[in-house]
Design an enzyme around this catalytic site. Structure first.
Site, PDB file in Angstrom:
ATOM      1  CE1 TYR A 114     -14.004   7.704 -19.218  1.00 56.00           C
ATOM      2  CE2 TYR A 114     -12.933   8.249 -17.142  1.00 56.00           C
ATOM      3  CZ  TYR A 114     -13.653   7.360 -17.919  1.00 56.00           C
ATOM      4  OH  TYR A 114     -14.015   6.147 -17.411  1.00 56.00           O
ATOM      5  NE  ARG A 164      -2.553   0.654   3.592  1.00 52.66           N
ATOM      6  CZ  ARG A 164      -2.166   1.615   4.449  1.00 52.66           C
ATOM      7  NH1 ARG A 164      -2.196   2.884   4.077  1.00 52.66           N
ATOM      8  NH2 ARG A 164      -1.765   1.306   5.663  1.00 52.66           N
ATOM      9  CE  LYS A 182      -9.152   3.407 -21.163  1.00 52.33           C
ATOM     10  NZ  LYS A 182      -9.127   3.648 -19.721  1.00 52.33           N
ATOM     11  CG  ASP A 217      -6.500  11.737 -18.838  1.00 50.37           C
ATOM     12  OD1 ASP A 217      -5.697  10.999 -19.445  1.00 50.37           O
ATOM     13  OD2 ASP A 217      -7.610  11.333 -18.440  1.00 50.37           O
TER      14      ASP A 217
END
Length: 388
Positions: free
Chosen positions: A102, A48, A199, A174
């Protein structure tokens, strides 16, 4: 190896490897442990905390690709977006974003920010005036997405960097649609680069991940929040992502070439009303794209003739998959109104010029002749259906 001036394919292939000291294997070993020693060690590792061996190694690759000092990887693109924004925005702060975003990012902003007391404004256009007029005294972040999803609009990164630095504002982008192959925003002064690594970095439609690259100072700020929110990535997925990124440049360049051919073909098709692709001279941002991009991406969108039924057209496709997500080696297509921007109201979609007839097309690495044949057969089949 001196890493300062090595090529992008070499970065993808070699930077961020975990050395196999025991067996001298050619690929990184995978360390699956979720529990590490804390006594008598240089680094106290905990998944984590984003510092397992495979996590640390991959972050070096991502940072170098984005010409940054450091990186972080997350469980999804939205985990990367939300954690990064919330790390720099607090109660009473303000952020400026473009209207065309988006759908997941847009929904995150309008649904969640008021709970934190964070203010936001959407720039209605892409000019310096459009962004500058939205900046307030409490603006702390300008967030952009270029090329935009799904209309492929291009934002002038040099301009965004300049107006932000004049006011001490942090800039974020982004960079998913471009990938580091086609665009390195740090060259234009952008502070923080964010990706849905699902992606182009993953590229095979089998990985869910996010990535952030920035200065060590900015990454530390993001990490301080990220360790509390827990959006880390499993080491097996980290290992798969490193494997996939070795071929990213080859894949993306092939997709660039195919998408440009498909955009030109669709632009001439009698049943296509409009094509959105920055590689076309008719695109409103073509000259800007030429200036700040190395390639025009494998993504495009197009609107089919209003006489055609979108659902029937998608069902008529045989090779191209009507499918969520994008940037895999296979060609996929979807209706933004029903998927990526379904969380927006009809009014919000209209404001972003997202019509029901708009289709977002992620062009794969297949031969373009086969892609064209599949599209043409679907056009002909649906056209005949409408005449019956």
């Amino acid at each position: 190896m001196k890493s300062k001036n090595i090529g992008i394919n070499t970065i993808c292939t070699h930077i961020g490897e975990v050395e196999d000291k025991q067996f001298k294997g050619a690929v990184s070993p995978l360390y699956m442990s979720s529990s590490y020693a804390y006594e008598d060690v240089d680094v106290k590792r905990y998944p984590r905390y984003f510092n397992t061996p495979n996590q640390e190694a991959l972050c070096k690759k991502i940072a170098m690709l984005e010409k940054s000092e450091a990186g972080l990887i997350f469980g999804s693109g939205m985990a990367a977006v939300s954690t990064t924004m919330l790390a720099f925005l607090h109660k009473g702060d303000h952020v400026v974003l473009p209207q065309t975003l988006y759908g997941g990012t847009y929904n995150f902003v309008v649904e969640e920010f008021h709970k934190f007391g964070i203010e936001y404004s959407f720039a209605e256009g892409f000019s310096e005036a459009d962004f500058s007029e939205k900046i307030q005294k409490n603006t702390k972040v300008i967030f952009v997405e270029t090329p935009s999803n799904p209309l492929m609009r291009i934002t002038d990164l040099e301009m965004i960097s300049r107006i932000a630095k004049q006011r001490g504002i942090v800039t974020m982008i982004d960079n998913t649609f471009a990938s580091p192959v086609n665009q390195t925003p740090a060259d234009f002064g952008i502070d923080i680069m964010i990706h849905s690594a699902t992606k182009y970095m993953g590229g095979h439609s089998d990985i869910l991940a996010g990535a952030v690259a920035a200065s060590e100072e900015h990454i530390k700020i993001i990490w301080n929040l990220a360790k509390n929110l827990g959006g880390s990535l499993s080491d097996y997925t980290v290992w798969l992502l490193e494997r996939s990124m070795k071929t990213m440049v080859l894949r993306v360049k092939a997709q660039n070439m195919n998408a440009k051919k498909m955009a030109k073909w669709l632009d001439k098709h009698p049943l296509v009303e409009k094509v959105y692709y920055p590689g076309l001279k008719s695109h409103p941002d073509h000259e800007l794209a030429k200036k700040q991009m190395n390639g025009y991406t494998g993504m495009l969108s197009f609107e089919i003739n209003e006489s055609l039924n979108v659902g029937d057209f998608l069902k008529a496709l045989k090779m191209i998959k009507p499918s969520m997500s994008l940037a895999g080696v296979e060609s996929t297509i979807l209706s933004p109104a029903k998927t990526s921007h379904a969380l927006l109201s009809a009014e919000e979609r209209k404001r972003q010029n997202i019509s029901d007839g708009l289709l977002r097309f992620s062009v794969g690495i297949e031969e373009t002749e086969d892609i064209i044949a599949d599209l043409e057969e679907a056009f002909q089949k649906v056209s005949k259906m409408e005449k019956i």
